[in-house]
Design a protein around this motif. Structure first.
Motif, PDB file in Angstrom:
ATOM      1  N   ASP A  43       6.583   5.970   2.028  1.00 48.38           N
ATOM      2  CA  ASP A  43       6.656   7.421   1.856  1.00 48.38           C
ATOM      3  C   ASP A  43       7.902   7.773   1.053  1.00 48.38           C
ATOM      4  OD1 ASP A  43       8.962   7.912   3.675  1.00 48.38           O
ATOM      5  OD2 ASP A  43       7.554   7.058   5.125  1.00 48.38           O
ATOM      6  N   LEU A  45      10.739   9.492   1.643  1.00 50.63           N
ATOM      7  CA  LEU A  45      12.089   9.259   2.180  1.00 50.63           C
ATOM      8  C   LEU A  45      12.413   7.767   2.254  1.00 50.63           C
ATOM      9  CD1 LEU A  45      12.543  11.988   4.944  1.00 50.63           C
ATOM     10  CD2 LEU A  45      13.736  11.788   2.747  1.00 50.63           C
ATOM     11  N   SER A  46      11.412   6.942   2.610  1.00 51.89           N
ATOM     12  CA  SER A  46      11.656   5.494   2.636  1.00 51.89           C
ATOM     13  C   SER A  46      12.019   5.006   1.236  1.00 51.89           C
ATOM     14  CB  SER A  46      10.424   4.737   3.126  1.00 51.89           C
ATOM     15  OG  SER A  46      10.014   5.242   4.361  1.00 51.89           O
ATOM     16  N   GLN A  81      20.238  16.103   5.945  1.00 52.49           N
ATOM     17  CA  GLN A  81      19.879  15.068   6.920  1.00 52.49           C
ATOM     18  C   GLN A  81      21.133  14.308   7.369  1.00 52.49           C
ATOM     19  OE1 GLN A  81      17.317  11.897   5.498  1.00 52.49           O
ATOM     20  NE2 GLN A  81      16.082  11.965   7.369  1.00 52.49           N
ATOM     21  N   ASP A  86      17.062  17.460  11.036  1.00 48.42           N
ATOM     22  CA  ASP A  86      15.846  16.644  10.919  1.00 48.42           C
ATOM     23  C   ASP A  86      15.219  16.959   9.574  1.00 48.42           C
ATOM     24  OD1 ASP A  86      16.108  15.651  13.489  1.00 48.42           O
ATOM     25  OD2 ASP A  86      14.998  17.341  14.365  1.00 48.42           O
ATOM     26  N   LEU A  87      14.650  15.940   8.927  1.00 45.22           N
ATOM     27  CA  LEU A  87      13.995  16.142   7.625  1.00 45.22           C
ATOM     28  C   LEU A  87      12.741  15.290   7.567  1.00 45.22           C
ATOM     29  CD1 LEU A  87      13.986  17.053   4.558  1.00 45.22           C
ATOM     30  CD2 LEU A  87      15.304  14.974   4.100  1.00 45.22           C
ATOM     31  N   TRP A  88      11.637  15.896   7.158  1.00 44.17           N
ATOM     32  CA  TRP A  88      10.414  15.138   6.908  1.00 44.17           C
ATOM     33  C   TRP A  88       9.639  15.811   5.797  1.00 44.17           C
ATOM     34  CZ3 TRP A  88      11.329  18.543  10.741  1.00 44.17           C
ATOM     35  CH2 TRP A  88      10.371  19.492  11.070  1.00 44.17           C
ATOM     36  N   PHE A  89       8.709  15.094   5.198  1.00 45.08           N
ATOM     37  CA  PHE A  89       7.910  15.654   4.105  1.00 45.08           C
ATOM     38  C   PHE A  89       6.452  15.714   4.527  1.00 45.08           C
ATOM     39  CE2 PHE A  89      10.497  16.282   0.289  1.00 45.08           C
ATOM     40  CZ  PHE A  89      11.690  15.749   0.707  1.00 45.08           C
ATOM     41  N   THR A  91       2.772  15.805   3.332  1.00 51.41           N
ATOM     42  CA  THR A  91       2.035  15.466   2.110  1.00 51.41           C
ATOM     43  C   THR A  91       1.291  16.691   1.571  1.00 51.41           C
ATOM     44  OG1 THR A  91       1.724  13.310   3.106  1.00 51.41           O
ATOM     45  CG2 THR A  91       0.462  13.754   1.100  1.00 51.41           C
ATOM     46  N   PRO A  95       8.966  19.619   1.677  1.00 45.74           N
ATOM     47  CA  PRO A  95       9.916  19.266   2.725  1.00 45.74           C
ATOM     48  C   PRO A  95       9.899  20.215   3.914  1.00 45.74           C
ATOM     49  CG  PRO A  95      11.039  20.289   0.865  1.00 45.74           C
ATOM     50  CD  PRO A  95       9.603  20.171   0.482  1.00 45.74           C
ATOM     51  N   ARG A  96      10.204  19.669   5.077  1.00 46.05           N
ATOM     52  CA  ARG A  96      10.412  20.461   6.296  1.00 46.05           C
ATOM     53  C   ARG A  96      11.719  20.003   6.928  1.00 46.05           C
ATOM     54  NH1 ARG A  96       6.943  22.599   4.114  1.00 46.05           N
ATOM     55  NH2 ARG A  96       4.907  23.286   4.842  1.00 46.05           N
TER      56      ARG A  96
END
Ligand code: 1CP
Length: 344
Positions: A43, A45-46, A81, A86-89, A91, A95-96
């Motif tokens: 993903d 961020l990875s 972050q 907290d951070l996530w994407f 799809t 971003p959130r």
């Protein structure tokens, strides 16, 4: 010592017969090789936190097109972050982040001085790139401006009008100012470490500067960026800084001095003729072909590219788009733009 790299020459104020070129979001989803490496990483961020793969995607557009600058592959939201958000994407959406709107949430952030542990993979990417880029290619490190980063930290996502950030600014100035301050301090720590790792130029992305009006523009776009440039210039006087207050419109005039930047990046909301008279007089400019030409191509791309090169030919200029290239762009149109700039 004579500066050889064309990007550094333009940033030092030299008008070159052919402007150097790079492109915002030059590593990205319009390139099949990017999509393949991103799939390998799992993903987004990875990919950002994997130094080998992040260096690989940074190099892909350099190999394919021979751009004069490479921009570190990372994101402006890695800093929140590192501060503990907290951070996530999601799809297909973007971003959130966990939000900061109260004094307690602000106080729970990590100290600005502590961001380096979390961000060490980014510095590793820069070290790999310093060793693997072609000799003439300049390595650009970057961060978001405090205002732009704050808009995401307050809303928890991208917003069309940055409404939540404006609301916090109006309703709880203490928390809002505290957030701007901690982002500013953390950005200085982050960018200093990028320079120590090998970044040769720094770019500050104020993607949402355009929604700040009146005194707010000076106070929340310009002043925090000025604080960052002052700190970086006193520690690293030879590292040029590019500032991108996107959407500044007629406020684009006189910004080199106000921000303390060597170069002002222009979006395509201002004409190159106007910017040559009102912005380039203060130093190097970067920009500003509309990104849609990378989708539509053809004679309009060639004509518009030539117009921009001509308009800025009397002073220092780095050719770029007015904003990032979009995923639906045709890689062949990028080549057409480059060939047009280089007169091939
Ligand atoms: O799915 C994917 O592969 C993710 C798409 C993507 C990419 C390729 C995101 C998510 N970020 C990036 C990389 C990125 N972001 C770079 C790398 C280098 C390059 O230019 O090639 C840079 C410099 C950025 C900077 C960035 N991230 C900005 C400032 C520039 C701009 O475009 O205005 C902003 C606002 C972000 C936030 C962000 N990250 C990603 C998205 C989709 C967004 C925008 C979110 C929104 O406002 O809705």
């Amino acid at each position: 010592m004579t500066i050889q790299k064309t990007v550094l020459r333009a940033l030092s104020g030299e008008a070159l017969p052919v402007p150097p070129i790079w492109m915002m979001r030059q590593a990205g989803r319009y390139l099949p090789e990017y999509k393949a490496t991103r799939a390998q990483a799992g993903d987004f961020l990875s990919l950002c936190y994997n130094p080998e793969l992040a260096a690989e995607v940074t190099l892909q557009p350099i190999r394919r097109y021979g751009f004069d600058a490479a921009i570190l592959f990372a994101d402006i939201l890695l800093l929140p972050q590192a501060l503990g958000a907290d951070l996530w994407f999601v799809t297909g959406e973007g971003p959130r982040l966990s939000t900061i709107t109260t004094a307690d949430q602000l106080a729970a952030l990590k100290p600005a001085a502590d961001v380096n542990d979390h961000l060490s993979p980014i510095y590793e990417t820069i070290k790999i790139l310093s060793k693997s880029l072609p000799v003439g290619t300049t390595l650009i490190g970057f961060a978001g401006s405090p205002w732009t980063v704050a808009t995401y930290m307050i809303a928890g996502q991208g917003t069309p009008d940055q409404g939540p950030a404006h609301a916090l600014k109006d309703e709880n100035r203490l928390v809002f100012d505290g957030l701007i301050d901690i982002i500013t301090d953390a950005t200085i720590v982050y960018l200093s470490a990028q320079i120590e790792a090998g970044a040769e130029v720094i770019k500050l992305f104020d993607s949402w500067a355009g929604s700040l009006h009146g005194d707010d523009f000076a106070q929340y776009s310009i002043a925090p960026m000025r604080k960052i440039t002052s700190a970086l210039k006193s520690a690293y006087p030879d590292v040029p800084i590019i500032a991108f207050p996107r959407g500044a419109g007629e406020k684009y005039g006189n910004l080199h001095t106000a921000i303390g930047a060597d170069c002002i990046a222009l979006d395509d909301g201002v004409s190159a003729d106007w910017a040559a008279k009102n912005v380039q007089t203060g130093g190097c400019v970067q920009g500003n072909l509309a990104s849609r030409h990378m989708v539509t191509g053809g004679d309009a791309l060639v004509a518009e590219t030539r117009k921009i090169v001509d308009a800025f030919s009397g002073g220092p200029h780095i050719f770029n788009l007015g904003h990032g290239i979009t995923p639906d762009a045709d890689p062949e149109n990028v080549q057409l733009m480059i060939d047009t700039v280089r007169g091939i």
